[in-house]
Design an enzyme around this catalytic site. Structure first.
Site, mmCIF file in Angstrom:
data_model
loop_
_atom_site.group_PDB
_atom_site.id
_atom_site.type_symbol
_atom_site.label_atom_id
_atom_site.label_comp_id
_atom_site.label_asym_id
_atom_site.label_seq_id
_atom_site.Cartn_x
_atom_site.Cartn_y
_atom_site.Cartn_z
ATOM 1 N N ARG A 1 0.864 -1.185 0.000
ATOM 2 C CA ARG A 1 0.000 0.000 0.000
ATOM 3 C C ARG A 1 0.896 1.228 0.000
ATOM 4 O O ARG A 1 1.711 1.399 0.907
ATOM 5 C CB ARG A 1 -0.900 0.001 1.241
ATOM 6 C CG ARG A 1 -1.695 1.281 1.370
ATOM 7 C CD ARG A 1 -2.707 1.255 2.531
ATOM 8 N NE ARG A 1 -3.416 2.517 2.544
ATOM 9 C CZ ARG A 1 -3.405 3.406 3.542
ATOM 10 N NH1 ARG A 1 -2.765 3.140 4.672
ATOM 11 N NH2 ARG A 1 -4.046 4.548 3.433
ATOM 12 N N HIS B 1 -3.356 10.819 0.470
ATOM 13 C CA HIS B 1 -2.819 10.657 1.819
ATOM 14 C C HIS B 1 -2.286 12.028 2.256
ATOM 15 O O HIS B 1 -1.086 12.207 2.472
ATOM 16 C CB HIS B 1 -1.746 9.563 1.847
ATOM 17 C CG HIS B 1 -1.473 8.982 3.208
ATOM 18 N ND1 HIS B 1 -1.504 7.636 3.474
ATOM 19 C CD2 HIS B 1 -1.156 9.575 4.390
ATOM 20 C CE1 HIS B 1 -1.202 7.422 4.761
ATOM 21 N NE2 HIS B 1 -0.980 8.583 5.341
ATOM 22 N N GLU C 1 -7.682 8.091 6.021
ATOM 23 C CA GLU C 1 -8.040 8.704 7.307
ATOM 24 C C GLU C 1 -8.615 10.109 7.187
ATOM 25 O O GLU C 1 -8.036 11.082 7.681
ATOM 26 C CB GLU C 1 -6.811 8.742 8.232
ATOM 27 C CG GLU C 1 -6.237 7.379 8.544
ATOM 28 C CD GLU C 1 -5.150 7.417 9.624
ATOM 29 O OE1 GLU C 1 -4.745 8.517 10.039
ATOM 30 O OE2 GLU C 1 -4.731 6.340 10.056
ATOM 31 N N ASN D 1 -7.399 1.479 9.675
ATOM 32 C CA ASN D 1 -6.107 1.728 10.324
ATOM 33 C C ASN D 1 -6.335 1.704 11.818
ATOM 34 O O ASN D 1 -7.194 2.444 12.334
ATOM 35 C CB ASN D 1 -5.551 3.100 9.943
ATOM 36 C CG ASN D 1 -5.092 3.161 8.487
ATOM 37 O OD1 ASN D 1 -5.144 2.162 7.771
ATOM 38 N ND2 ASN D 1 -4.651 4.333 8.072
ATOM 39 N N TYR E 1 -4.451 1.913 15.597
ATOM 40 C CA TYR E 1 -3.266 2.151 16.433
ATOM 41 C C TYR E 1 -3.552 1.921 17.915
ATOM 42 O O TYR E 1 -2.732 1.338 18.614
ATOM 43 C CB TYR E 1 -2.709 3.563 16.193
ATOM 44 C CG TYR E 1 -2.003 3.637 14.856
ATOM 45 C CD1 TYR E 1 -0.690 3.209 14.730
ATOM 46 C CD2 TYR E 1 -2.671 4.055 13.708
ATOM 47 C CE1 TYR E 1 -0.042 3.216 13.498
ATOM 48 C CE2 TYR E 1 -2.032 4.060 12.473
ATOM 49 C CZ TYR E 1 -0.722 3.639 12.375
ATOM 50 O OH TYR E 1 -0.095 3.631 11.150
ATOM 51 N N GLU F 1 -3.348 -0.216 7.967
ATOM 52 C CA GLU F 1 -2.188 0.244 8.756
ATOM 53 C C GLU F 1 -2.307 -0.304 10.164
ATOM 54 O O GLU F 1 -3.375 -0.261 10.770
ATOM 55 C CB GLU F 1 -2.122 1.778 8.902
ATOM 56 C CG GLU F 1 -1.648 2.514 7.691
ATOM 57 C CD GLU F 1 -1.595 4.028 7.899
ATOM 58 O OE1 GLU F 1 -1.309 4.483 9.042
ATOM 59 O OE2 GLU F 1 -1.856 4.745 6.926
HETATM 60 C C1 BGC Z 1 -1.224 7.791 9.091
HETATM 61 C C2 BGC Z 1 0.236 7.630 8.767
HETATM 62 C C3 BGC Z 1 1.044 7.898 10.012
HETATM 63 C C4 BGC Z 1 0.691 6.860 11.045
HETATM 64 C C5 BGC Z 1 1.449 6.992 12.341
HETATM 65 C C6 BGC Z 1 -1.649 7.220 10.409
HETATM 66 O O1 BGC Z 1 -2.469 8.150 11.044
HETATM 67 O O2 BGC Z 1 -2.026 7.321 8.034
HETATM 68 O O3 BGC Z 1 0.557 8.514 7.728
HETATM 69 O O4 BGC Z 1 2.415 7.911 9.758
HETATM 70 O O5 BGC Z 1 -0.674 6.948 11.355
HETATM 71 O O6 BGC Z 1 1.144 8.205 12.938
HETATM 72 C C1 BGC Z 2 -3.845 8.412 17.360
HETATM 73 C C2 BGC Z 2 -3.672 7.507 16.163
HETATM 74 C C3 BGC Z 2 -3.579 8.362 14.896
HETATM 75 C C4 BGC Z 2 -2.484 9.386 15.010
HETATM 76 C C5 BGC Z 2 -2.400 10.298 13.822
HETATM 77 C C6 BGC Z 2 -2.748 9.437 17.391
HETATM 78 O O1 BGC Z 2 -2.935 10.305 18.450
HETATM 79 O O2 BGC Z 2 -3.836 7.669 18.531
HETATM 80 O O3 BGC Z 2 -4.742 6.622 16.088
HETATM 81 O O4 BGC Z 2 -3.352 7.552 13.776
HETATM 82 O O5 BGC Z 2 -2.677 10.159 16.179
HETATM 83 O O6 BGC Z 2 -1.065 10.668 13.562
#
Ligand code: BGC
Ligand code: BGC
Length: 428
Positions: A69, A113, A158, A280, A282, A341
């Site tokens: 991707r 993006h 996003e 995505n 995190y 992601e």
């Molecule tokens: C984004 C990426 C970024 C990653 C880590 C996502 O929000 O799509 O571009 O590098 O999180 O922050």
């Molecule tokens: C969030 C991530 C998000 C990022 C964006 C963080 O604070 O926890 O989910 O992708 O910000 O860079």
């Protein structure tokens, strides 16, 4: 075939920002403004992927992934965001796509993006409804050149983060702090998505997805006030972007005292059927009742878990929780999911045991979601390389492969070897 891949984005890795007719993007402008990024870092050179892409494809081959991707930089294709295409910009992505296909790697480009052509920002960017139409015209140009070889497309990356960080809080380009007045940016991106889906389908695209940043939202306590606040946050972060696409409706945003300016027919465009939802993930979010800053929620932060170098909580089970929650909410309206992601930043070490633990935990959570009946078809690690991490510049390192930004030397980390062995246990 399950897609195993890595993910990157154009401005974060390409560099070569003035080469071959590329126009200026909002990230060029923003990163060159004093104080916007840590240590004034910019993406001018980044990982120099524009020149080093063959080496980067070889790294993917060595890893044993079958998909990649990446994102296409709109200002390489249309330097001012409208009108004639820049053939040299398209040539670059054609070379990249052909290189991937030669290596047996499925290309999965994202069309946007976050690197909007600056000329469109000068007309209001995504606050201007016209940008939706321009986005579809750009999508048509790219698809016209590549859809004989590219089967899988992602429209936006996003849209929530782009709206919230770029237009709401001013931490990302274009650096506007409009707070809730940034809401039109949600609708115009989503409308652009829908119009781009039409353009992609017209060019014969087989699979079209959108990638949303999703977070499972947990109330701080069982109190009614905390639960209402968590619901309001969920509406803004998750449902504002998933509901219109999957259900053809916007969630109730009355907690924010704002309304969307939606015209007749818009939601039909936005909700055109998709072949997958890009997710995505995190970390989860813990939300409590509002304090006094005008928002109907307070972000309490997640405690009691390890954190990444960025300080983000590591909660692998949040991925299972998120996916099961999506399935429960959307049911038959939920297309197959691709994790577009997932990953973490670590200290800059080659022996990145923290990343291995992160990935191992999240892949286990993915298996569990599958066992609970969620249809997941792909998983892309963020990221292949250390890269320009937006406002954090080169300080946050997300790569399976370390990059020395002075020499551009790439060195696979322990996590790269670990993932390779996990993907192809017999190869080693
Ligand atoms: C984004 C990426 C970024 C990653 C880590 C996502 O929000 O799509 O571009 O590098 O999180 O922050
Ligand atoms: C969030 C991530 C998000 C990022 C964006 C963080 O604070 O926890 O989910 O992708 O910000 O860079």
């Amino acid at each position: 075939m399950f897609l195993w891949g890595t993910a990157t984005a154009a401005y974060q890795i390409e560099g070569a920002v003035t080469e071959d007719g590329r126009g200026v993007s909002i990230w060029d402008t923003f990163s060159h403004e004093p104080g916007r990024t840590r240590d004034g870092h910019t993406g001018d050179v980044a990982c120099d992927h524009y020149h080093r892409w063959p080496e980067d494809i070889a790294l993917m081959s060595g890893l044993g992934v079958n998909a990649y991707r990446f994102s296409i930089a709109w200002p390489r294709v249309q330097p001012t965001g409208t009108g004639e295409a820049n053939p040299k910009g398209l040539d670059f992505y054609e070379r990249l796509v052909d290189g991937l296909l030669d290596a047996g790697i499925t290309p999965a480009p994202t069309l946007f993006h976050w690197d909007l052509p600056q000329a469109l920002q000068d007309r209001g960017g995504w606050m201007n409804r016209d940008t939706s139409q321009y986005f579809a015209e750009y999508a048509a140009i790219v698809a016209d050149r590549l859809s004989d070889r590219v089967k899988m497309w992602i429209t936006l990356n996003e849209p929530f983060i782009h709206m919230a960080y770029g237009y709401g809080l001013g931490i990302h380009a274009p650096g506007q702090a409009l707070l809730l007045d940034a809401l039109p940016v949600a609708h115009h991106q989503l409308l652009g998505h829908g119009l781009a889906v039409q353009a992609l389908r017209a060019s014969g695209a087989e699979q079209v997805l959108i990638t949303n940043n999703c977070t499972p939202v947990r109330p701080g306590s069982d109190s009614e006030a905390d639960r209402a606040a968590a619901d309001a946050y969920d509406a803004l972060h998750n449902r504002l972007f998933n509901d219109p696409v999957l259900l053809g409706t916007y969630p109730d945003l009355s907690a924010y005292g704002v309304e969307m300016d939606v015209r007749d027919g818009d939601l039909d465009v936005i909700s055109a059927p998709l072949d997958g939802l890009g997710v995505n993930y995190y970390n989860p979010t813990r939300i409590g009742a509002p304090t006094d800053d005008g928002l109907p929620f307070t972000d309490l932060g997640i405690t009691g878990h390890p954190t990444t170098a960025f300080g983000w909580p590591v909660v692998p089970d949040g991925l299972r929780e998120l996916l099961v929650g999506l399935r429960d909410r959307y049911g038959a309206a939920l297309p197959p999911i691709h994790i577009t992601e997932n990953g973490c930043s670590t200290e800059d070490t080659l022996d990145d045991q923290d990343r291995i633990a992160f990935l191992d935990g999240h892949l286990t959570a993915l298996d569990q979601a599958g066992a609970e009946g969620v249809d997941v078809r792909g998983y892309f690690v963020w990221s292949l390389l250390d890269n320009f991490e937006w406002a954090e510049g080169y300080h946050q390192r997300f790569g399976l492969v370390q990059v020395d930004f002075d020499t551009q030397r790439r060195t696979p980390r322990a996590s790269y070897t670990w993932l390779r062995n996990r993907l192809s246990p017999d190869a080693s």
